[in-house]
Design a protein around this motif. Structure first.
Motif, short mmCIF file in Angstrom:
data_model
loop_
_atom_site.label_atom_id
_atom_site.label_comp_id
_atom_site.label_asym_id
_atom_site.label_seq_id
_atom_site.Cartn_x
_atom_site.Cartn_y
_atom_site.Cartn_z
N TYR A 1 0.73 -1.28 0.04
CA TYR A 1 0.12 0.00 -0.06
C TYR A 1 0.98 1.33 -0.06
CZ TYR A 1 -2.89 3.64 2.15
OH TYR A 1 -3.62 4.96 2.31
N HIS A 2 0.58 2.10 -0.88
CA HIS A 2 1.14 3.30 -1.00
C HIS A 2 0.39 4.46 -0.33
CE1 HIS A 2 2.63 7.14 -2.67
NE2 HIS A 2 2.03 7.41 -3.22
N ALA A 3 0.76 5.54 0.51
CA ALA A 3 -0.07 6.36 1.27
C ALA A 3 0.23 7.52 0.46
CB ALA A 3 0.34 6.56 2.48
N SER A 4 -0.85 7.84 -0.56
CA SER A 4 -0.75 9.12 -1.32
C SER A 4 -0.78 10.46 -0.24
CB SER A 4 -1.96 9.35 -2.04
OG SER A 4 -2.02 8.19 -2.86
N CYS A 5 0.15 11.51 -0.63
CA CYS A 5 0.41 12.44 0.01
C CYS A 5 -1.05 13.28 0.80
CB CYS A 5 1.30 13.44 -0.54
SG CYS A 5 2.75 12.97 -0.96
N HIS A 6 -1.79 13.57 -0.31
CA HIS A 6 -3.09 14.19 0.25
C HIS A 6 -3.84 13.43 1.06
CE1 HIS A 6 -2.10 16.57 -3.53
NE2 HIS A 6 -2.44 17.74 -2.99
N GLY A 7 -3.77 12.02 1.03
CA GLY A 7 -4.56 11.25 1.84
C GLY A 7 -3.86 11.35 3.22
N GLU A 28 8.60 0.50 2.12
CA GLU A 28 9.44 1.02 2.76
C GLU A 28 9.14 2.57 2.28
OE1 GLU A 28 14.12 1.66 3.28
OE2 GLU A 28 13.45 -0.46 2.37
N GLY A 29 9.61 3.75 3.18
CA GLY A 29 9.31 5.06 2.69
C GLY A 29 8.01 5.35 2.37
N LEU A 30 6.90 4.64 3.03
CA LEU A 30 5.55 4.61 2.65
C LEU A 30 5.07 6.26 2.70
CD1 LEU A 30 2.83 3.35 3.14
CD2 LEU A 30 2.64 4.02 5.73
N LYS A 72 10.23 5.50 -5.59
CA LYS A 72 9.37 4.42 -5.28
C LYS A 72 9.01 3.17 -5.83
CE LYS A 72 6.65 6.35 -2.74
NZ LYS A 72 6.45 6.06 -1.27
N THR A 73 9.54 3.18 -7.37
CA THR A 73 9.19 1.73 -7.69
C THR A 73 10.27 0.78 -7.45
OG1 THR A 73 10.83 2.78 -9.65
CG2 THR A 73 8.24 2.66 -9.98
N THR A 74 11.52 1.33 -7.00
CA THR A 74 12.36 0.48 -6.37
C THR A 74 11.77 -0.10 -5.13
OG1 THR A 74 14.32 1.72 -7.13
CG2 THR A 74 14.88 0.20 -5.38
N ALA A 75 11.05 0.95 -4.07
CA ALA A 75 10.57 0.21 -2.94
C ALA A 75 9.42 -0.54 -3.12
CB ALA A 75 9.99 1.60 -2.08
N ASN A 117 11.21 -4.09 -4.30
CA ASN A 117 11.62 -4.62 -2.96
C ASN A 117 10.65 -5.38 -2.15
OD1 ASN A 117 14.15 -3.90 -3.87
ND2 ASN A 117 14.15 -2.25 -2.27
N THR A 118 9.49 -5.10 -2.32
CA THR A 118 8.34 -5.94 -1.54
C THR A 118 7.94 -7.18 -2.22
OG1 THR A 118 6.45 -4.89 -2.70
CG2 THR A 118 7.24 -3.61 -0.79
N ASP A 119 8.38 -7.25 -3.56
CA ASP A 119 7.90 -8.83 -4.16
C ASP A 119 6.31 -8.50 -4.28
OD1 ASP A 119 10.10 -9.81 -5.49
OD2 ASP A 119 10.52 -10.79 -3.39
#
Ligand code: SF4
Lengths: 245, 478
Positions: free
Chosen positions: A136-142, A168-170, A195-198, A201-203
């Motif tokens: 899950y990516h936490a969008s900045c505005h959210g 990582e770096g959520l 971001k794409t690297t992170a 990395n989660t697979d």
């Protein structure tokens, strides 16, 4: 409840599956769904790029479409942030007192999709099934404007079959930023690369979020790198069920 | 590097940023340093149960001051004069430079020792001093590195943040003539200490900025970590302070709030190792002559702009820079100004003629990380958007403006919106390539949009919009 959908211009045009998923979830929960057809755009792109004059009339348009709504649900955190943070000021700038009052009355009934489920309906388990490895990516505005906190995560945790992996770096911005991605393409790209690297990395098989604008950008990067990792709006995960499969 | 950090001549942000992105050593240094500071900051902020209340108190103090700035400035002048200080008023950078140069000459010295000061950087004071035959010596370690390295600051609190230890060692070896210099932090600190000590004892004139000016007492406050500032404040015979008029605090007691907010935000310390407050002159101790140059340099114009006024609340802690994902990618020099990062993006276009405004307010993804960390709650994204609007209004007609106007019209009518959706689907056809799974992708876009496809693909538009699906669904009764 009678729920009015504001699907937003780019979801309508580019990500119709998200809107359909929102309909499916809400109807499955027993709500009646409406889609006022005169709706278009919240004005975020214009407002954030400095085109205030073009954004201002969209406030009245939004009020017009939704003034009688019991609840307005929007599957886009940045559009809700736009309305909440700027509509009152915009109405004031138009020096339209009636509009100001209407905006003030309407905004407490406007919810981002996950926010509607967790805060307005008090739900975590919406009966979803999604047997995949997801991050899950936490969008900045959210995250910062709407303060969604762990609401989306609680919804995801209740999904059956899902395997959630932390990103990582959520809280790091993905680098989209609307016209920023075009005006500062190089910096935006560098932020995206992190971001794409992170994500890789989660697979995970898929990366999800409450905002298709971030996802479009992340997906664009993942596809360019030929990774096979998908992006999917949170609503589409919550719409999955065992009957449908 | 010289010349680059003048906002009047610096190229636009995206151009310099591109160069900076190619400097992997610089990016590694910036990333490492900002990570370290952010971790420390998070720890010491986390241990404050009332941090949010403290931020709010800070915001209120600063906003109240700005709303009554004329009153507090006059009070400051009165009290400073009464304590034996001399107050000078400078309308702009040029005037401030002239006043300082004249004061240094008057002090009978052709050298000055300097405390780290962004205000003197803002007005490019060092070159002006040198042109007048006066040698300025920076005494802050980071500023010394910058000065010896003929470089520019890239961060308001940690000006040499873009340099690593090895690079600093090389500068010292060359400029201090120490070929044998070791590489431990201690070796570097010792070298700087030796180099500076001689200056402290010899030079009779000191030059400082101000963290705060206290209206109630006429005092000036400097907070620092190394103690070099304290040497400059106590040893010289003449002390000259240059401060923006925005540095005022109404009461002595207000320090209670800001001296908690700033060190935690800036360097992740609970308090600064050195906090100095001096008021006028004292016959028994310290400098015999004290001057304070109060500089406007566009600050009253910022004050007059209601929506941008909060820019002046800034206490220069640099927390927004460390938190900013854009700054972290490019470092400070991309901003073409000594004020970099989010605060630079809003301050610089307002301090200078709008030249740099064309690009700096756009040097942000509006992620809001800066607002979140700002100890006085400056809503930087809001000010950025306000400045973008000013840029748009000044620029007038452009391809972008026309496109935006057209889009605006499209959004005002459902019919036009649907037509645009259809047109988009037609227009993209020649650009779409199918992948192995039969999904269409766009890998190249023309013109302004080309930035998107530089590293990203775009999925082709779906055949059916949501609203089309919704209508059909209604007709089929689901
Ligand atoms: S804008 Fe806020 S966070 Fe940034 S330097 Fe100023 S006070 Fe610190």
């Amino acid at each position: 409840m009678r729920v009015s959908l504001f699907i937003t211009c780019y979801n309508d045009t580019l990500f119709p599956e998200t809107g359909k998923a929102v309909v499916r979830v809400l109807e499955r929960l027993g709500h009646t769904v409406e889609f006022p057809s005169g709706q278009t755009c919240c004005g975020q792109m214009h407002w954030n790029t400095g085109y205030q004059a073009e954004a201002l009339p969209l406030v009245a348009r939004f009020v017009e479409q939704f003034r009688n709504a019991e609840a307005v649900v929007v599957p886009s955190s940045s559009c809700v942030a736009m309305m909440r943070d700027h509509y009152p000021k915009m109405a004031a700038e138009l020096k339209d007192e009636r509009l100001m009052a209407e905006v003030e009355a309407l905004l407490p009934r406007v919810f981002e999709f996950s926010e509607f489920l967790t805060k307005r309906l008090g739900l975590e388990d919406v009966g979803a099934y999604y047997p995949h490895r997801v991050t899950y990516h936490a969008s900045c505005h959210g995250l910062r404007n709407l303060e969604l906190g762990d609401g989306p995560m609680r919804l995801l945790r209740a999904v059956r079959g899902i395997e959630l992996v932390p990103l990582e770096g959520l809280e790091q911005c993905c680098g989209f930023g609307g016209t920023f991605a075009v005006k500062n393409a190089d910096v935006s790209s560098a932020m995206l690369a992190e971001k794409t690297t992170a994500v890789l990395n989660t697979d995970a098989e898929a990366c999800t979020a409450c905002d298709n604008s971030c996802l479009m950008h992340i997906q664009g990067g993942l596809h360019r790198q030929r990774t096979g990792v998908k992006t999917v709006h949170l609503a589409e995960i919550l719409a999955g069920d065992e009957v449908g499969r | 590097m010289s010349g680059v950090l003048d906002p009047r001549t610096s190229p636009p942000f995206p151009i310099v940023a591109k160069t900076m992105l190619g400097d992997s050593q610089l990016r590694k240094n910036v990333r490492h340093a900002t990570d370290v500071i952010q971790t420390k900051r998070a720890r010491v902020v986390g241990e404050m149960p009332d941090w949010q209340a403290l931020r709010e108190a800070g915001r209120q103090i600063r906003s109240h001051t700005m709303e009554n700035l004329d009153f507090y400035l006059e009070e400051l002048e009165r009290n400073c004069t009464r304590a034996g200080g001399v107050v000078h008023w400078a309308r702009d950078a040029e005037e401030a430079r002239q006043i300082v140069v004249a004061l240094v000459k008057e002090s009978g010295s052709d050298e000055v020792i300097k405390i780290k000061s962004m205000t003197t950087e803002e007005i490019h004071l060092n070159p002006a001093l040198e042109a007048a035959g006066i040698h300025p010596y920076e005494t802050d370690l980071a500023e010394l590195i910058i000065q010896l390295g003929e470089d520019w600051p890239s961060h308001i609190v940690v000006p040499a943040l873009h340099k690593n230890r090895q690079q600093i060692r090389e500068i010292f070896q060359k400029k201090m003539n120490l070929p044998e210099l070791g590489e431990r932090p201690q070796d570097l600190a010792d070298a700087a200490r030796m180099f500076l000590r001689e200056k402290f004892l010899r030079v009779k004139t000191g030059l400082s900025g101000a963290n705060f000016l206290i209206a109630e007492t006429g005092g000036v406050c400097i907070i620092e970590s190394e103690g070099n500032g304290r040497m400059c404040l106590t040893l010289p015979e003449t002390l000259i302070t240059v401060a923006g008029i925005d540095k005022v605090l109404p009461r002595y007691q207000d320090l209670e709030v800001v001296l908690q907010l700033v060190p935690r935000s800036a360097t992740g310390e609970r308090m600064n190792p050195y906090n100095s407050i001096w008021t006028g002159v004292n016959a028994k101790d310290g400098p015999r002559n004290f001057h304070v140059v109060l500089m406007d340099n566009a600050r009253t114009e910022i004050l007059a702009d209601e929506e941008a006024r909060q820019t002046l609340n800034c206490v220069r802690c640099g927390a927004c820079q460390n938190a900013c994902p854009v700054y972290r990618q490019t470092g400070g020099h991309a901003y073409g100004s000594v004020y970099a990062g989010p605060i630079g993006a809003i301050l610089t276009p307002q301090l200078q003629e709008m030249h740099h405004a064309q690009s700096l307010p756009y040097a942000s993804s509006l992620c809001g990380a800066c607002y979140e960390v700002c100890p006085v709650k400056i809503n930087i994204p809001e000010v950025l958007i306000h400045l973008r609007n000013k840029v748009v209004e000044q620029k007038g007609v452009s391809a972008e403006a026309l496109a935006m106007k057209m889009m605006g019209m499209v959004f005002m009518s459902e019919r036009r919106f649907r037509a645009a959706q259809r047109m988009g689907r037609m227009a993209e056809v020649p650009l779409v390539r199918k992948d192995g799974q039969g999904v269409g992708w766009i890998g190249w876009l023309p013109g302004m949009l080309g930035g998107w496809t530089q590293v990203r693909d775009l999925q082709e538009m779906p055949k059916e919009t949501f609203r089309d699906w919704w209508e059909k669904r209604g007709k089929d009764g689901k």
